[in-house]
Enzyme design. Sequence first.
Site, PDB file in Angstrom:
ATOM      1  N   LYS A  22       0.947  -1.243   0.020  1.00  0.00           N
ATOM      2  CA  LYS A  22      -0.016  -0.029  -0.019  1.00  0.00           C
ATOM      3  C   LYS A  22       1.040   1.169   0.099  1.00  0.00           C
ATOM      4  CE  LYS A  22      -2.128   1.684   3.865  1.00  0.00           C
ATOM      5  NZ  LYS A  22      -1.690   3.243   4.242  1.00  0.00           N
ATOM      6  N   ASN A  23       1.742   1.096   0.988  1.00  0.00           N
ATOM      7  CA  ASN A  23       2.605   2.311   1.141  1.00  0.00           C
ATOM      8  C   ASN A  23       3.540   2.787  -0.001  1.00  0.00           C
ATOM      9  OD1 ASN A  23       1.025   2.991   3.147  1.00  0.00           O
ATOM     10  ND2 ASN A  23       2.791   2.397   4.865  1.00  0.00           N
ATOM     11  N   ARG A  94      -4.103  10.871   4.470  1.00  0.00           N
ATOM     12  CA  ARG A  94      -2.881  11.823   4.549  1.00  0.00           C
ATOM     13  C   ARG A  94      -1.994  11.512   3.142  1.00  0.00           C
ATOM     14  NH1 ARG A  94       0.292  14.434   8.379  1.00  0.00           N
ATOM     15  NH2 ARG A  94       2.606  14.103   7.881  1.00  0.00           N
ATOM     16  N   CYS A 118      -5.458   8.326   9.447  1.00  0.00           N
ATOM     17  CA  CYS A 118      -5.307   7.806  10.657  1.00  0.00           C
ATOM     18  C   CYS A 118      -5.263   8.903  11.988  1.00  0.00           C
ATOM     19  CB  CYS A 118      -4.795   6.636  10.938  1.00  0.00           C
ATOM     20  SG  CYS A 118      -4.982   5.177   9.984  1.00  0.00           S
ATOM     21  N   ARG A 123       0.959  14.889  13.352  1.00  0.00           N
ATOM     22  CA  ARG A 123       1.245  14.558  11.863  1.00  0.00           C
ATOM     23  C   ARG A 123       1.347  15.786  10.873  1.00  0.00           C
ATOM     24  NH1 ARG A 123      -1.208   9.122   9.528  1.00  0.00           N
ATOM     25  NH2 ARG A 123       0.844   8.791   8.943  1.00  0.00           N
ATOM     26  N   PRO A 124       2.221  16.754  11.272  1.00  0.00           N
ATOM     27  CA  PRO A 124       2.214  17.852  10.363  1.00  0.00           C
ATOM     28  C   PRO A 124       2.961  17.909   9.162  1.00  0.00           C
ATOM     29  CG  PRO A 124       3.927  18.055  12.259  1.00  0.00           C
ATOM     30  CD  PRO A 124       3.083  16.746  12.413  1.00  0.00           C
ATOM     31  N   ASP A 126       5.236  20.180   7.985  1.00  0.00           N
ATOM     32  CA  ASP A 126       6.361  21.139   8.019  1.00  0.00           C
ATOM     33  C   ASP A 126       7.483  20.773   7.145  1.00  0.00           C
ATOM     34  OD1 ASP A 126       6.286  19.336  10.171  1.00  0.00           O
ATOM     35  OD2 ASP A 126       8.044  20.567  11.130  1.00  0.00           O
ATOM     36  N   LEU A 127       7.829  19.417   7.382  1.00  0.00           N
ATOM     37  CA  LEU A 127       9.266  19.183   6.553  1.00  0.00           C
ATOM     38  C   LEU A 127       8.898  18.963   4.893  1.00  0.00           C
ATOM     39  CD1 LEU A 127       9.904  16.259   9.181  1.00  0.00           C
ATOM     40  CD2 LEU A 127      11.080  18.327   8.858  1.00  0.00           C
ATOM     41  N   ASP A 307       4.034   0.557  12.145  1.00  0.00           N
ATOM     42  CA  ASP A 307       3.180   0.257  11.697  1.00  0.00           C
ATOM     43  C   ASP A 307       2.772  -1.232  12.100  1.00  0.00           C
ATOM     44  OD1 ASP A 307       2.278   2.452  10.445  1.00  0.00           O
ATOM     45  OD2 ASP A 307       2.874   1.849   8.403  1.00  0.00           O
ATOM     46  N   VAL A 329       7.832   7.115  16.999  1.00  0.00           N
ATOM     47  CA  VAL A 329       7.433   7.727  15.551  1.00  0.00           C
ATOM     48  C   VAL A 329       6.298   8.478  15.683  1.00  0.00           C
ATOM     49  CG1 VAL A 329       7.112   7.260  13.053  1.00  0.00           C
ATOM     50  CG2 VAL A 329       8.566   5.940  14.236  1.00  0.00           C
ATOM     51  N   ARG A 399      -9.140  -0.073   4.692  1.00  0.00           N
ATOM     52  CA  ARG A 399      -8.185   1.179   4.068  1.00  0.00           C
ATOM     53  C   ARG A 399      -6.690   0.368   3.772  1.00  0.00           C
ATOM     54  NH1 ARG A 399      -6.992   5.646   7.459  1.00  0.00           N
ATOM     55  NH2 ARG A 399      -5.564   5.884   5.789  1.00  0.00           N
TER      56      ARG A 399
HETATM   57  C1  UD1 Z   1       4.192   6.857   6.407  1.00  0.00           C
HETATM   58  C2  UD1 Z   1       3.233   5.720   6.248  1.00  0.00           C
HETATM   59  C3  UD1 Z   1       2.700   5.286   7.596  1.00  0.00           C
HETATM   60  C4  UD1 Z   1       4.027   5.136   8.597  1.00  0.00           C
HETATM   61  C5  UD1 Z   1       4.936   6.132   8.639  1.00  0.00           C
HETATM   62  C6  UD1 Z   1       6.143   6.008   9.475  1.00  0.00           C
HETATM   63  C7  UD1 Z   1       2.439   5.811   4.147  1.00  0.00           C
HETATM   64  C8  UD1 Z   1       1.351   6.193   3.019  1.00  0.00           C
HETATM   65  N1  UD1 Z   1       2.441   6.245   5.265  1.00  0.00           N
HETATM   66  O1  UD1 Z   1       3.629   7.941   6.791  1.00  0.00           O
HETATM   67  O2  UD1 Z   1       2.122   4.138   7.361  1.00  0.00           O
HETATM   68  O3  UD1 Z   1       3.402   4.773   9.815  1.00  0.00           O
HETATM   69  O4  UD1 Z   1       5.460   6.567   7.338  1.00  0.00           O
HETATM   70  O5  UD1 Z   1       6.614   4.751   8.903  1.00  0.00           O
HETATM   71  O6  UD1 Z   1       3.636   5.676   3.506  1.00  0.00           O
HETATM   72  N2  UD1 Z   1       6.255  14.512  10.552  1.00  0.00           N
HETATM   73  C9  UD1 Z   1       6.665  16.069  11.130  1.00  0.00           C
HETATM   74  N3  UD1 Z   1       6.537  16.946  10.218  1.00  0.00           N
HETATM   75  C10 UD1 Z   1       6.256  16.472   8.681  1.00  0.00           C
HETATM   76  C11 UD1 Z   1       6.101  15.069   8.442  1.00  0.00           C
HETATM   77  C12 UD1 Z   1       6.157  14.108   9.360  1.00  0.00           C
HETATM   78  O7  UD1 Z   1       6.777  16.466  12.028  1.00  0.00           O
HETATM   79  O8  UD1 Z   1       6.282  17.286   7.680  1.00  0.00           O
HETATM   80  C13 UD1 Z   1       6.427  13.635  11.782  1.00  0.00           C
HETATM   81  C14 UD1 Z   1       4.816  13.056  11.984  1.00  0.00           C
HETATM   82  O9  UD1 Z   1       4.105  13.664  12.887  1.00  0.00           O
HETATM   83  C15 UD1 Z   1       5.169  11.570  12.766  1.00  0.00           C
HETATM   84  C16 UD1 Z   1       6.593  11.330  12.162  1.00  0.00           C
HETATM   85  O10 UD1 Z   1       7.330  12.657  11.614  1.00  0.00           O
HETATM   86  O11 UD1 Z   1       5.321  11.636  13.966  1.00  0.00           O
HETATM   87  C17 UD1 Z   1       6.694  10.160  10.867  1.00  0.00           C
HETATM   88  O12 UD1 Z   1       5.866  10.697   9.986  1.00  0.00           O
HETATM   89  P1  UD1 Z   1       6.306  10.500   8.416  1.00  0.00           P
HETATM   90  O13 UD1 Z   1       7.505   9.573   8.343  1.00  0.00           O
HETATM   91  O14 UD1 Z   1       6.158  11.599   7.535  1.00  0.00           O
HETATM   92  O15 UD1 Z   1       5.127   9.279   7.961  1.00  0.00           O
HETATM   93  P2  UD1 Z   1       4.069   9.379   6.877  1.00  0.00           P
HETATM   94  O16 UD1 Z   1       4.538   9.941   5.627  1.00  0.00           O
HETATM   95  O17 UD1 Z   1       2.826  10.243   7.199  1.00  0.00           O
END
Ligand code: UD1
Length: 431
Positions: A22-23, A94, A118, A123-124, A126-127, A307, A329, A399
Amino acid sequence: MGKILVQGGVPLHGRIRVKGSKNASLPIIAAAMLTDEQVVIEDVPDLLDVRTMINVLRSLGVEASYNPHTETVKVCARRVKYSQPPPQLIQQMRASFLVLGPMLSRKKQVRLTLPGGCAIGARPVDLHLKGLTALGARFTIDQGLIVAETEGLRGGYIYLDYPSVGATENIIMAAAAAPGATTLENAATEPEIVDLANFINSMGGRISGAGTSSIRIEGVEEFHGTRYTVIPDRIEAGTLLLAGAITGGEITVENVVPEHLKSLLAKLRETGALVEEIGSSTLRAGSIGRTAAVDLKTLPYPGFPTDLQPQFMALLCTSRGTSMVTETVFENRFQHVSELVRMGARIQIDGNHAIIQGQPYLTGAPVRAADLRAAAALLLAALGARGVTEISGAVHLWRGYSGLEERLQKVGARIQVVSAPDCQKREQRSC
Ligand code: UD1
């Protein structure tokens, strides 16, 4: 919101073929927009999230379709007519935010609402925004929407403060078409990132270093069509292996990359579960009697995947001794805990630690799944428990897992789908 009944206590025995990831599928479908030629993506699982991503592309005027029989997605982005997907689509998932990078390349402008998905933390994004700004994008907020614009992206240097999976993917997709070279440091190293880079390279992209924390991207002017098969879903594989262990049975999973599951396999072995590698793409896991308590901490890849944390916790609920699970995480990924407690688990939360005192067995109860992996954890707990468990909020399961009930039924599970959500039926009609 979907309800299933599970009669637990039946050891599962048999072989299950793991579906495509999926991811990996979601960013690859978004990246297919980088070319105006036809792209065919194979082994894409039949999931609500996949259909949502296809609907996002369609809402932008891109031709996109999914065939659930062949598990194939076709995308032809000859024209990208619109630049604002409906907010409700973005809020559903997301990962729809992953159209940001390709849209900046194709349209130079995109208006997006903040993403949903979810409820497992703040889950911001900003990055994502910081990385794309370094490539020449500008972001403003207008009537609650993020407006992203650029006069033209260009290569740049980006150091991510945290190796975010989604930010790494958005940056790779934007940089792949941006003139010049981009260096991305402290990038996420998940197998899904490697798959995205391989896919873009199969369209003519020039990305190297994916799978390490330093990725180099040489922007190219044009991409061509491709046919690509996504990697197997390591989280589904892990969930199924845990089903073997938690029921005191033995499940063999086919179509896996054992390398992607190293941290899970190490932890499973530590519990005393039986784990076997059978050839290059087959794994078996099971248990005889109760497993032993272990401590685990979630981390970015190659650490233990967040996950699989809820599902592994389901196993620890009946392991001998006291385990500690530390979630690093996401800040709110213990939503399964209160429900496992309803089933007789003894778990205490202390900040981002869960302390689990293993019980001889869990008992069936009415429980509610609040997110995708929590739903998987409750299903596993129910399969191992005595009596009947009623899981509501099962929509979350659909999902992320394709036909899981039927596939588990074939290896002995007693699962009955009481109600499927309307949205699932509607989504299926519309793609
Ligand atoms: C992806 C996966 C999700 C998995 C996660 C971590 C998909 C579709 N989803 O989610 O299943 O649980 O990786 O392995 O591939 N964060 C920030 N700022 C940002 C982006 C992220 O602070 O701009 C934080 C998030 O709030 C979270 C952490 O970084 O606490 C990890 O997020 P991220 O690695 O971005 O996960 P996703 O890409 O959302």
